[in-house]
Scaffold this motif. Sequence first.
Motif, PDB file in Angstrom:
ATOM      1  N   MET A  24       0.857  -1.171   0.000  1.00 46.89           N
ATOM      2  CA  MET A  24       0.000   0.000   0.000  1.00 46.89           C
ATOM      3  C   MET A  24       0.898   1.227   0.000  1.00 46.89           C
ATOM      4  O   MET A  24       1.932   1.249   0.648  1.00 46.89           O
ATOM      5  CB  MET A  24      -0.871  -0.021   1.276  1.00 46.89           C
ATOM      6  CG  MET A  24      -1.633   1.246   1.559  1.00 46.89           C
ATOM      7  SD  MET A  24      -2.761   1.110   2.978  1.00 46.89           S
ATOM      8  CE  MET A  24      -1.620   0.833   4.346  1.00 46.89           C
ATOM      9  N   ARG A  25       0.481   2.223  -0.736  1.00 45.39           N
ATOM     10  CA  ARG A  25       1.174   3.503  -0.690  1.00 45.39           C
ATOM     11  C   ARG A  25       0.336   4.447   0.147  1.00 45.39           C
ATOM     12  O   ARG A  25      -0.874   4.532  -0.052  1.00 45.39           O
ATOM     13  CB  ARG A  25       1.366   4.053  -2.095  1.00 45.39           C
ATOM     14  CG  ARG A  25       2.389   3.242  -2.879  1.00 45.39           C
ATOM     15  CD  ARG A  25       2.320   3.512  -4.368  1.00 45.39           C
ATOM     16  NE  ARG A  25       3.163   2.582  -5.074  1.00 45.39           N
ATOM     17  CZ  ARG A  25       2.789   1.343  -5.429  1.00 45.39           C
ATOM     18  NH1 ARG A  25       1.582   0.899  -5.147  1.00 45.39           N
ATOM     19  NH2 ARG A  25       3.629   0.556  -6.075  1.00 45.39           N
ATOM     20  N   CYS A  69      -4.052   9.540   2.754  1.00 47.08           N
ATOM     21  CA  CYS A  69      -4.632   8.980   1.541  1.00 47.08           C
ATOM     22  C   CYS A  69      -3.865   7.688   1.283  1.00 47.08           C
ATOM     23  O   CYS A  69      -2.652   7.637   1.465  1.00 47.08           O
ATOM     24  CB  CYS A  69      -4.464   9.950   0.371  1.00 47.08           C
ATOM     25  SG  CYS A  69      -5.166   9.346  -1.178  1.00 47.08           S
ATOM     26  N   GLU A  71      -3.438   3.999  -1.296  1.00 48.25           N
ATOM     27  CA  GLU A  71      -3.683   3.413  -2.603  1.00 48.25           C
ATOM     28  C   GLU A  71      -3.123   2.011  -2.641  1.00 48.25           C
ATOM     29  O   GLU A  71      -2.021   1.755  -2.152  1.00 48.25           O
ATOM     30  CB  GLU A  71      -3.015   4.265  -3.687  1.00 48.25           C
ATOM     31  CG  GLU A  71      -3.185   3.756  -5.101  1.00 48.25           C
ATOM     32  CD  GLU A  71      -2.118   2.760  -5.538  1.00 48.25           C
ATOM     33  OE1 GLU A  71      -2.359   2.053  -6.535  1.00 48.25           O
ATOM     34  OE2 GLU A  71      -1.046   2.678  -4.907  1.00 48.25           O
ATOM     35  N   SER A  73      -3.122  -1.446  -5.564  1.00 52.24           N
ATOM     36  CA  SER A  73      -3.436  -1.804  -6.930  1.00 52.24           C
ATOM     37  C   SER A  73      -2.992  -3.235  -7.198  1.00 52.24           C
ATOM     38  O   SER A  73      -1.944  -3.667  -6.706  1.00 52.24           O
ATOM     39  CB  SER A  73      -2.732  -0.834  -7.887  1.00 52.24           C
ATOM     40  OG  SER A  73      -3.108  -1.076  -9.216  1.00 52.24           O
ATOM     41  N   THR A  93      -7.709  -0.919  -8.828  1.00 54.37           N
ATOM     42  CA  THR A  93      -7.101  -0.011  -7.866  1.00 54.37           C
ATOM     43  C   THR A  93      -8.134   0.491  -6.879  1.00 54.37           C
ATOM     44  O   THR A  93      -9.278   0.731  -7.238  1.00 54.37           O
ATOM     45  CB  THR A  93      -6.485   1.201  -8.615  1.00 54.37           C
ATOM     46  OG1 THR A  93      -5.521   0.715  -9.543  1.00 54.37           O
ATOM     47  CG2 THR A  93      -5.835   2.179  -7.667  1.00 54.37           C
ATOM     48  N   VAL A  94      -7.701   0.645  -5.626  1.00 54.33           N
ATOM     49  CA  VAL A  94      -8.526   1.270  -4.594  1.00 54.33           C
ATOM     50  C   VAL A  94      -7.747   2.444  -4.030  1.00 54.33           C
ATOM     51  O   VAL A  94      -6.561   2.327  -3.722  1.00 54.33           O
ATOM     52  CB  VAL A  94      -8.872   0.277  -3.454  1.00 54.33           C
ATOM     53  CG1 VAL A  94      -9.542   0.985  -2.287  1.00 54.33           C
ATOM     54  CG2 VAL A  94      -9.753  -0.846  -3.982  1.00 54.33           C
ATOM     55  N   ILE A  95      -8.430   3.573  -3.930  1.00 51.85           N
ATOM     56  CA  ILE A  95      -7.867   4.769  -3.313  1.00 51.85           C
ATOM     57  C   ILE A  95      -8.834   5.204  -2.224  1.00 51.85           C
ATOM     58  O   ILE A  95     -10.052   5.186  -2.421  1.00 51.85           O
ATOM     59  CB  ILE A  95      -7.677   5.902  -4.338  1.00 51.85           C
ATOM     60  CG1 ILE A  95      -6.668   5.476  -5.404  1.00 51.85           C
ATOM     61  CG2 ILE A  95      -7.234   7.194  -3.655  1.00 51.85           C
ATOM     62  CD1 ILE A  95      -6.515   6.465  -6.539  1.00 51.85           C
ATOM     63  N   VAL A 145     -13.630   5.186   0.403  1.00 53.98           N
ATOM     64  CA  VAL A 145     -12.844   4.449  -0.597  1.00 53.98           C
ATOM     65  C   VAL A 145     -13.527   4.560  -1.957  1.00 53.98           C
ATOM     66  O   VAL A 145     -14.744   4.696  -2.052  1.00 53.98           O
ATOM     67  CB  VAL A 145     -12.674   2.945  -0.253  1.00 53.98           C
ATOM     68  CG1 VAL A 145     -11.749   2.734   0.902  1.00 53.98           C
ATOM     69  CG2 VAL A 145     -13.998   2.259  -0.041  1.00 53.98           C
ATOM     70  N   LYS A 148     -11.424   1.495  -8.966  1.00 55.55           N
ATOM     71  CA  LYS A 148     -11.380   1.682 -10.412  1.00 55.55           C
ATOM     72  C   LYS A 148     -10.716   0.472 -11.036  1.00 55.55           C
ATOM     73  O   LYS A 148      -9.786  -0.104 -10.459  1.00 55.55           O
ATOM     74  CB  LYS A 148     -10.585   2.956 -10.737  1.00 55.55           C
ATOM     75  CG  LYS A 148     -10.545   3.296 -12.210  1.00 55.55           C
ATOM     76  CD  LYS A 148      -9.791   4.607 -12.413  1.00 55.55           C
ATOM     77  CE  LYS A 148      -9.697   4.955 -13.887  1.00 55.55           C
ATOM     78  NZ  LYS A 148      -8.953   6.198 -14.089  1.00 55.55           N
TER      79      LYS A 148
END
Length: 155
Positions: A24-25, A69, A71, A73, A93-95, A145, A148
């Motif tokens: 995760m970032r 935040c 992210e 993927s 991807t989930v943000i 959340v 995409k």
Amino acid sequence: MRREAREIKDRKEIDAILGAARLMRIALTDGNVPFLVPVFYAYDGQALYFHSAPQGSKVEIMKRNDLVCFEVSIDHGIIEDEMICDFEARHRTVIGLGRTRFVGDRAEKIRALDLIVARFTNRAFEYPVANLDRTLVVRIDIDSVKGKQHGTGGG
């Protein structure tokens, strides 16, 4: 979302992506300076957990500003085309946005570490007290959340 057909609206699918990725970032802000860092993490269906040394840039920033935040993927690849300008990225991807909390409860800390370790091995481990004491566990309480996808059959 600009391309509505690519949006993942099903929360179960978003949860599946959060459960499948390992990296995760997290994006933090220190005043007006952004700070981005990759971390290994775990998701328990409610919150995200990662571990850290008890000091360092990200810890100091989180002490001043708990908003984060994140992210993740999966399913990365390239969708080729005849025209180079029409190449696209394949991904799910989930943000999201959330707030960080330093985990102080030893039982929650161990449970979080167990979840993280389980992402990489099915072996069980005991954590020496000295290691637990010098390991910081951070929980991200999720506020929102978005998902995409493209080129994976859904969008």
